[in-house]
Design a protein around this motif. Structure first.
Motif: not given
Length: 910
Positions: A896-910
């Motif tokens: 889903x992130x397309x290999x992007x470490x800054x994608x929202x899937x790697x952030x905690x859900x607010x």
């Protein structure tokens, strides 16, 4: 279908498999013929049935799908036979027998199916606490002598009282049911290498049965193959590192002749790995289709699936682990044709088939793994046969099990096995060519050499007057099958009648054959005399095959009678070293292992000098089917083949390395450095079958036993010990692997586990799972990975989690023509599958291996009859089944992130 779903299918799926449809060329003409002869109902069935549409048939042939036992909860059928009323009797691999009344051809009707409850006590007082399991679990069926013969292959189920063995079922009261069950012989063995098929002898008076190499040879009343078999190999023994057949020793799989009452058993031949089925041709000659050991692929002792002409007393040299004999050895017989990789399940002769003349002298060989029925065309050659082959019927998936020619002249065959979906088909000819069932093989039966071989075979089994007089002159016959039959005839006579004759023989060809017989039956005190006679032979005057025979006879004598000493050892060393190295790989293999065995002081240096110039020729193992042609036919097995072909091991070097693992003399520090470094290079750069690493590691460890103790750690590390897992069976994974436990992920379960839960995921873990699930082998992400499939960097911007999972779990559902393979149907009836990379006016250039996409194969356009886009994906179903729920979430987040470490899937859900 919504736009999102169709888009993901175009992006993710890879098409690989081969042609579907009912005609491979001249399709319009064949359709017109079918329309002229078939009813409206029949045409509808043929046009709309996907089970028929997936078949590739030769021009003029028609197929009908008759029945699906798995759809009717009747198991997976693996055996069939017609009874005396034209009804088909079948067996579920793990269940009952069934009897079918079949509809007439072209009617579109369905068969009437009856379960045969043979062996079930239906009386009022029967014990109802036990499950009703009657006669079944059969891998061989034959109706003959007013009886149904059943070869049961099943011992492990305590609720099933009928263990492995040959049974005879009879209807004595005329109610059309089999009420009498007679166990003719219990057999110790079960499973995929257990007891198998039953065939009627050509004279209609006996049965022939065949069993795989996990079935003990029972006590027989007579032995056409003398009961003196041993392992007979000086090559350092390495049993399969993963444990397969480690307790199975000579003679391997076997074939026996049995009288109708089962009271007289005669061993006909042995030395098979797992010949599942056998067949007689019109000349009365017997053939078998033997299996390979796919875990050995790439190793010098690998033997492909092959068609064998099974003569009286034949030995085919299967031995456990790396000890299998070369087909060039004179004490076993060669195949008629090497087919290639696969899983043989059936062999039929075309006698009785209402097919064109082209298929009159033909064996139909079934391969379960790749869904191919091969037509093997026999041509008499000397006392045996040569053969050519073509792809007759194929499909994907088409796990072929059993087949037979029916009373109506049609070919009937089934699919299934291992609890897979099972189907019954009928194939018949509707084309313009004349059909005949007449005997056209009299030339083979009446051939003078065929008759001479069979005359010699009359002396197999027991002592008989006149045997030596006929056999001895034929020990030097120029036909290999005649020489073999003559030696077996000699071995069946009392030793006193021929021992002195053998010791005085001077003809080099007759001497080798006679010495083989002496090695089998003579006293060990004859060893030096035998070896002296053999080393008197003018080696340089022999042909290449005669040199192989001589060296093999020396090896056999040493193996049976023990090491030489003193002057005899020096004589043997001098004779062999003078001819080593040779200009032939087979000769160098024999010379190297014998010289190691007799402690030659020069064999190490000479053999290591051969490493640089060692080139694999594989002339004796040339196959009809190229391994690269199989990659795209079966995703499960195909990717394994692809990986091996991309890094195939050097077989000749591997042989030398294994032979030297037992060498104790002639080492120096530079030689040891060179030898042990080879292993590190092999572990790094080559990939073979599943046991490849284990075989090499065992050879490496044997060699380490011969180094100075204070140098053990050094050479252990130099030879790659740190690269291996603790078990020595695999290369140690440098990347993160799934922890599991995995599961058989279905789409609803996977969606429920993942959807709405992709937050605060582990980027590194997701990237690791992308590699561990082999996604990166074909797909790239941000410029990293393979180029066979589409780049997945933008995947998550357009497609849902459901779309992704559906394409991963069921990649065949939609196949993009952007990444589809093409089926090239050739004019000779075969087909080639690959991804079209380029073409010019004269040829197509295709890529067949996803792990070596740069390797192209050229197909001349003049040889192509038709091309068709495939609709089966190279992407295996179930590639995420090693992952647990958390690992699956990480993989989907990475996609889903397309290999992007800054994608929202790697952030905690607010």
């Amino acid at each position: 279908m919504n736009k999102s779903t169709s888009g993901i299918k175009l992006l993710l799926t890879l098409s690989v498999s081969f042609m579907v449809g009912t005609s491979c060329r001249n399709t319009k003409e064949a359709d017109n013929k079918a329309q002229a002869s078939a009813t409206t109902e029949t045409k509808a069935v043929q046009v709309t049935s996907p089970k028929v549409e997936k078949l590739k048939l030769p021009t003029g042939f028609q197929a009908e799908h008759l029945y699906s036992p798995s759809e009717n909860k009747q198991g997976s059928w693996v055996a069939m036979a017609f009874d005396n009323k034209g009804r088909l009797i079948t067996s579920d691999q793990y269940g009952f027998l069934y009897r079918l009344e079949l509809p007439a051809m072209g009617t579109g009707g369905r068969p009437k199916v009856e379960r045969l409850n043979v062996g079930i006590d239906n009386s009022v007082n029967a014990d109802t606490t036990k499950p009703k399991v009657g006669m079944g679990y059969a891998q061989g069926l034959l109706y003959a002598f007013n009886s149904l013969y059943v070869m049961i292959n099943h011992n492990s189920d305590q609720n099933f009282e009928k263990g492995s063995g040959l049974y005879r079922l009879q209807d004595l009261d005329g109610d059309d049911q089999f009420e009498k069950i007679t166990l003719l012989k219990n057999l110790k063995g079960e499973g995929e290498h257990g007891p198998h098929s039953i065939k009627l002898s050509p004279d209609g008076k006996s049965l022939y049965v065949v069993a795989g190499n996990h079935t003990d040879v029972p006590e027989m009343n007579a032995y056409r193959l003398p009961k003196v078999w041993q392992e007979d190999n000086l090559f350092p023994l390495i049993k399969d590192p993963r444990g397969h057949a480690n307790d199975r020793m000579a003679p391997g799989g076997w074939i026996a002749k049995v009288n109708p009452e089962g009271t007289n058993w005669e061993l006909i031949a042995a030395g098979f790995r797992n010949t599942y089925d056998i067949a007689f041709n019109d000349a009365g000659d017997l053939f078998g289709y033997d299996s390979d050991m796919e875990w050995d692929f790439g190793m010098p002792w690998y033997r492909p699936t092959r068609i064998c002409h099974v003569t009286s007393g034949a030995e085919f040299g299967w031995r456990t682990g790396n000890s299998k004999w070369s087909p060039t050895y004179p004490d076993n017989l060669p195949p008629v044709l090497n087919i290639g990789q696969g899983s043989p399940t059936n062999l039929i002769y075309s006698g009785g088939a209402k097919f064109p003349e082209k298929y009159r002298q033909t064996l139909f060989a079934f391969d379960w793994s790749f869904g191919i029925i091969y037509a093997v065309h026999l041509q008499p050659q000397g006392a045996s046969y040569s053969a050519t082959a073509e792809e007759f019927i194929s499909g994907s998936p088409l796990p072929l099990t059993d087949g037979t020619i029916g009373p109506d002249g049609s070919l009937y065959f089934m699919t299934g096995g291992r609890r897979l979906d099972s189907d019954l088909y009928r194939v018949y000819y509707t084309g313009n060519d004349a059909v005949t069932t007449a005997n056209t093989t009299q030339s083979a039966a009446s051939s003078p050499l065929n008759q001479l071989r069979k005359q010699l075979e009359e002396y197999h089994g027991e002592p008989k007057a006149g045997a030596i007089a006929l056999a001895w002159p034929n020990l030097k016959h120029n036909d290999r099958f005649i020489r073999y039959a003559a030696r077996i005839a000699v071995e069946h006579q009392p030793l006193a009648e021929w021992q002195n004759k053998a010791l005085k023989e001077t003809d080099p060809v007759a001497l080798t054959q006679a010495s083989i017989a002496l090695a089998h039956f003579g006293d060990k005190s004859l060893k030096n005399t035998i070896l002296t006679n053999l080393t008197k032979v003018n080696y340089s005057a022999l042909s290449e095959s005669q040199k192989v025979d001589l060296l093999r006879t020396i090896e056999l004598t040493l193996s049976r009678m023990g090491k030489t000493e003193g002057a005899m050892n020096a004589r043997l060393n001098s004779y062999l070293n003078a001819n080593y190295p040779a200009q032939n790989n087979e000769l160098n293999r024999l010379l190297s292992k014998i010289l190691v065995y007799i402690d030659s002081p020069t064999v190490v240096a000479k053999t290591l000098d051969l490493y640089e110039q060692a080139k694999d020729d594989n002339s004796s193992q040339k196959t009809f089917t190229e391994s690269s042609d199989l990659i795209l036919r079966n995703p499960q097995y195909g990717l394994d083949i692809a990986n091996m072909l991309a890094k195939i091991p050097p077989a000749q070097q591997t042989y030398y390395a294994t032979a030297l693992s037992m060498a104790k003399a002639g080492w120096s520090t530079p030689l040891r450095e060179k030898y042990f470094s080879w292993y590190t290079n092999a572990f790094k750069n080559y990939a073979g079958g599943r046991s490849f690493v284990g075989f090499l590691d065992k050879a490496r460890k044997m060699a380490l036993q011969n180094v100075p103790k204070d140098k053990f750690d050094y050479y252990n590390k130099l030879s790659g010990s740190e690269m291996l897992t603790t078990s020595g069976l695999d290369i140690a994974a440098t990347a993160v692997q799934p922890k599991g436990p995995g599961r058989n992920w279905k789409l609803p379960d996977a969606v429920a586990a993942v959807e709405g839960k992709l937050e605060n995921r582990n980027f590194e873990q997701g990237k690791a799972m992308f590699a561990a699930s082999l996604c990166s082998s074909c797909h790239s992400m941000r410029g990293e990975g393979g180029a066979i499939g589409p780049d997945l960097t933008q995947l998550g911007t357009r497609f849902s989690v459901n779309d992704m999972l559906e394409s991963i779990i069921d990649p065949n559902k939609y196949v993009s023509d952007q990444y589809a393979s093409t089926v090239f149907v050739l004019k000779d009836g075969s087909s080639v599958v690959g991804r079209l990379v380029k073409e010019d006016a004269d040829k197509y250039s295709i890529s067949q291996n996803p792990f070596a996409p740069e390797t192209l194969r050229d197909i001349p356009k003049s040889e192509v009859a038709q091309t068709k886009i495939s609709n089966v994906s190279i992407m295996m179903p179930g590639m995420i089944n090693r992952l647990n729920e958390e690992e699956l979430k990480d993989l989907l987040a990475y996609l889903m992130s397309g290999g992007n470490k800054e994608h929202t899937v790697y952030a905690a859900k607010k």
